[in-house]
Design an enzyme around this catalytic site. Structure first.
Site, PDB file in Angstrom:
ATOM      1  N   GLU A  38     -66.580  21.267  42.456  1.00 11.83           N
ATOM      2  CA  GLU A  38     -66.878  21.611  41.070  1.00 11.83           C
ATOM      3  C   GLU A  38     -67.070  23.126  40.894  1.00 11.83           C
ATOM      4  OE1 GLU A  38     -66.847  19.810  38.229  1.00 11.83           O
ATOM      5  OE2 GLU A  38     -67.303  21.708  37.259  1.00 11.83           O
ATOM      6  N   THR A  82     -62.264  19.657  34.613  1.00  6.07           N
ATOM      7  CA  THR A  82     -62.069  18.787  35.782  1.00  6.07           C
ATOM      8  C   THR A  82     -60.926  17.799  35.554  1.00  6.07           C
ATOM      9  OG1 THR A  82     -64.447  18.844  36.198  1.00  6.07           O
ATOM     10  CG2 THR A  82     -63.186  17.236  37.429  1.00  6.07           C
ATOM     11  N   HIS A 197     -72.287  22.545  38.647  1.00  2.34           N
ATOM     12  CA  HIS A 197     -71.753  22.520  37.277  1.00  2.34           C
ATOM     13  C   HIS A 197     -72.686  23.309  36.366  1.00  2.34           C
ATOM     14  CE1 HIS A 197     -70.362  21.042  33.407  1.00  2.34           C
ATOM     15  NE2 HIS A 197     -69.336  20.451  34.003  1.00  2.34           N
ATOM     16  N   ASP A 256     -61.989  23.153  41.294  1.00  2.47           N
ATOM     17  CA  ASP A 256     -61.266  22.532  40.173  1.00  2.47           C
ATOM     18  C   ASP A 256     -60.913  23.529  39.069  1.00  2.47           C
ATOM     19  OD1 ASP A 256     -63.926  22.706  39.262  1.00  2.47           O
ATOM     20  OD2 ASP A 256     -63.985  20.673  38.436  1.00  2.47           O
ATOM     21  N   HIS A 257     -61.801  24.513  38.833  1.00  2.00           N
ATOM     22  CA  HIS A 257     -61.578  25.505  37.764  1.00  2.00           C
ATOM     23  C   HIS A 257     -62.666  26.561  37.896  1.00  2.00           C
ATOM     24  CE1 HIS A 257     -64.942  23.508  35.860  1.00  2.00           C
ATOM     25  NE2 HIS A 257     -64.306  22.363  35.994  1.00  2.00           N
TER      26      HIS A 257
HETATM   27  C1  GP9 Z   1     -67.823  15.238  34.819  1.00  2.00           C
HETATM   28  C2  GP9 Z   1     -67.407  16.259  35.809  1.00  2.00           C
HETATM   29  C3  GP9 Z   1     -67.482  17.640  35.222  1.00  2.00           C
HETATM   30  O1  GP9 Z   1     -67.649  13.930  35.246  1.00  2.00           O
HETATM   31  O2  GP9 Z   1     -66.150  15.968  36.331  1.00  2.00           O
HETATM   32  O3  GP9 Z   1     -66.517  17.851  34.271  1.00  2.00           O
HETATM   33  P1  GP9 Z   1     -66.156  19.297  33.736  1.00  2.00           P
HETATM   34  O4  GP9 Z   1     -67.141  19.646  32.658  1.00  2.00           O
HETATM   35  O5  GP9 Z   1     -66.225  20.270  34.851  1.00  2.00           O
HETATM   36  O6  GP9 Z   1     -64.787  19.140  33.192  1.00  2.00           O
HETATM   37 MN    MN Z   2     -65.310  20.625  36.705  1.00  2.00          MN
END
Ligand code: GP9
Ligand code: MN
Length: 416
Positions: A38, A82, A197, A256-257
Site C-alpha cells: 500500500e 489500489t 494508507h 500500488d501507487h
Molecule cells: C482499500 C484499500 C485501499 O481496500 O485497497 O484503497 P486505496 O484508497 O489505496 O485505493
Molecule cells: Mn492503495
C-alpha cells in the site's frame, strides 16, 4: 464492433516482445504470491530519515541473490488507486481516466491474469482484510474469474489488531499464511496490505522509528507506517518459511501507487533537499518492484525502465505461460526487446531519455527542460495507446475475442 478489435489487435501484435529464454518458465508450477504494498513509493528504499533506515528488510532484498529489484519501475494508476493497480496487473490495460474502472466496467469481458492462471491449474484468490464490496471488488473479482476472495470475514481481528483503515499488516500476514496452508496447490494469491494508507495512523507500540519533522503531518507519519509495513513483510517471509510454503513459491511485490501527493511538495522538497519540479513529481511516481524466486541465485538490481502494465506478461512468462495471443499493452520486463517507455494514465510519460509532464519535455538525466522534438513521437504514441486502451474498455471489445476463440466459425464469417 469486432472491427475495432482487429484494429487494436494489430497495434498490440506489433508491440509484442518475445520472452527471455533464460527467464521463461523459471518459476513453472510454483505457487504465485503477489503482494500489493500500500502507497509504497520507491524513494524510501535504501534511504534514511533523520538517520533511521526506513525499509531494512526490503533493502536487504535489493541485494539478495534470489531477488530482482527494479529501481526504475512506475505505477500507472489513476483515481481508482489500489483498484486501478489491480486492474492493470490483471489485464495489462490502462485504467480509465477520471473514474475507477472497477466501478464503471465491472460487467465487461476480460482476459485476466487470474483467468489465465485458473486455466493453468491454479487456485486463484485475493486476500485483503476489508469489506468485500469496497471498490466494487466483489463484483469485479467475479468478472475477472478470481476463484475466491478472502475478505475481512476470513480474518479474526483480535484486541489491538486494528488501526487506521482496519486490520494491521502483521496479524494480517500471519493469518494469511495460515489460510494459504489450507489452499489447494498450486495457488495464486494476491495479498493486499492496508496499514500504510493515508492518514498513516499507527499505535504507539508499532512505531519503530520516530516521525519526520516538516510542515506535512502526512509525510511525517508516512515514514513510520512504511517502516511498520517493512516489518510486516519480514514477518510474512519468516512465516512462509516456517509453514513450508516458501521454497515452492514465487513472490512478487510492488507499490500500488503514490502515498505522498503533490500537496506535500514543500515537505518533500525539504526531505529530498531539492526543489520539486513537474519532472521530479513524475520521477516520484516510481514504486518498488521485487521479483523474489527462492533458490534462484542469479537475482540482481535492475534499472530497466518499466511500469505496472508489464506485470501480467512478466509473471505469466516466468511461469512458462505464453501471452502471444493476449490483448495486453505491457511487455515482459525481462524480454531483451522490452522498450523503456512508460505511459501514465494522465498523459505524462517517461522514456530512458525524457520525461514529459505538464506539457513540457524534460531531459530524464538532468531534469532540465529540453527541446520538445525529442518527446514528440512519444506524445503521439501515448495518445494512441491510451485511446486504444479506452476503446477496449468502453466498447467491451474483449467479448468479441472470446467469441472468436470459442467459436472459430464466427471468425471465419467476419473475415469474408
Ligand atoms: C482499500 C484499500 C485501499 O481496500 O485497497 O484503497 P486505496 O484508497 O489505496 O485505493
Ligand atoms: Mn492503495
Amino acid at each position: 464492433d469486432g472491427s475495432e478489435l482487429v484494429e487494436v489487435g494489430n497495434y498490440i501484435n506489433a508491440n509484442y516482445t518475445e520472452p527471455n529464454p533464460d527467464m521463461y518458465g523459471v518459476a513453472k508450477g510454483r505457487n504465485v504470491i503477489i503482494v500489493s504494498l500500500e502507497s509504497l513509493q520507491n524513494f524510501v528504499i535504501n534511504n534514511e530519515m533523520d538517520g533511521h533506515v526506513i525499509t531494512p528488510f526490503l533493502n536487504e532484498l535489493t541485494h539478495d541473490k534470489d531477488t530482482f529489484y527494479f529501481n526504475n519501475f512506475y505505477h500507472q494508476t489513476g483515481l481508482g488507486k489500489t483498484s486501478d493497480s489491480e486492474f492493470i496487473l490483471e489485464n495489462s490495460l490502462h485504467p480509465r481516466n477520471g473514474s475507477a474502472v472497477f466501478f464503471t466496467h465491472s460487467g465487461n469481458t476480460y482476459d485476466s491474469l487470474s483467468e489465465r492462471l485458473g486455466e493453468n491449474g491454479y487456485f486463484t484468490n485475493v486476500m485483503h482484510a476489508n469489506n468485500r464490496s469496497f471498490w466494487n471488488r466483489d463484483i469485479m473479482y467475479n468478472t475477472l474469474g478470481i476463484n475466491k476472495f478472502y475478505d475481512v470475514e476470513s480474518y479474526e481481528i483480535g484486541e489491538g489488531q486494528a488501526v487506521n483503515w482496519g486490520m494491521k499488516d502483521i496479524p494480517f500476514f500471519e493469518q494469511t499464511v495460515d489460510l494459504m496452508k489450507e489452499m489447494p496447490q498450486p495457488f495464486a494469491s494476491r495479498v493486499i496490505t492496508l496499514t500504510n494508507h493515508h492518514p498513516f495512523d499507527l499505535d504507539e507500540e508499532d512505531m519503530l522509528i520516530p516521525q519526520y519533522t516538516s510542515n506535512s503531518n502526512t509525510l511525517n507519519k508516512y515514514f513510520q507506517t512504511v517502516r511498520y509495513m517493512d516489518e510486516a513483510v519480514k514477518v510474512f517471509f519468516d512465516d512462509l518459511k516456517e509453514k513450508g510454503l516458501y521454497d515452492n513459491s514465487i513472490i512478487i511485490m510492488y507499490g500500488d501507487h503514490y502515498g505522498i501527493s503533490e500537496n506535500h511538495n514543500k515537505a518533500m522538497s525539504m526531505y529530498l533537499d531539492k526543489e520539486i519540479t513537474p519532472y521530479d513529481n513524475a520521477i516520484l511516481q516510481k514504486v518498488p518492484l521485487f521479483v523474489h524466486i527462492p533458490g534462484y541465485g542469479k537475482g540482481k538490481e535492475m534499472d530497466e525502465l518499466a511500469g505496472q502494465l508489464d506485470l501480467r506478461p512478466t509473471i505469466l512468462h516466468l511461469l512458462g505461460i505464453s501471452t502471444k495471443e493476449d490483448m495486453q499493452m505491457g511487455a515482459d520486463i525481462f524480454s531483451p526487446d522490452h522498450e523503456p517507455f512508460v505511459i501514465f494514465r494522465d498523459g505524462r510519460f517517461v522514456t530512458d531519455k525524457n520525461v514529459y509532464a505538464q506539457e513540457v519535455c524534460y531531459d530524464n538525466e538532468t531534469g532540465e527542460e529540453t527541446d520538445s522534438g525529442a518527446c514528440e513521437p512519444f506524445i503521439k504514441r501515448t495518445t494512441t495507446e491510451l485511446d486504444y486502451s479506452d476503446m477496449i474498455i468502453n466498447g467491451d471489445l474483449l467479448r468479441f475475442k472470446e467469441e472468436q476463440t470459442q467459436h472459430p466459425e464466427i471468425k471465419g464469417q467476419q473475415k469474408e
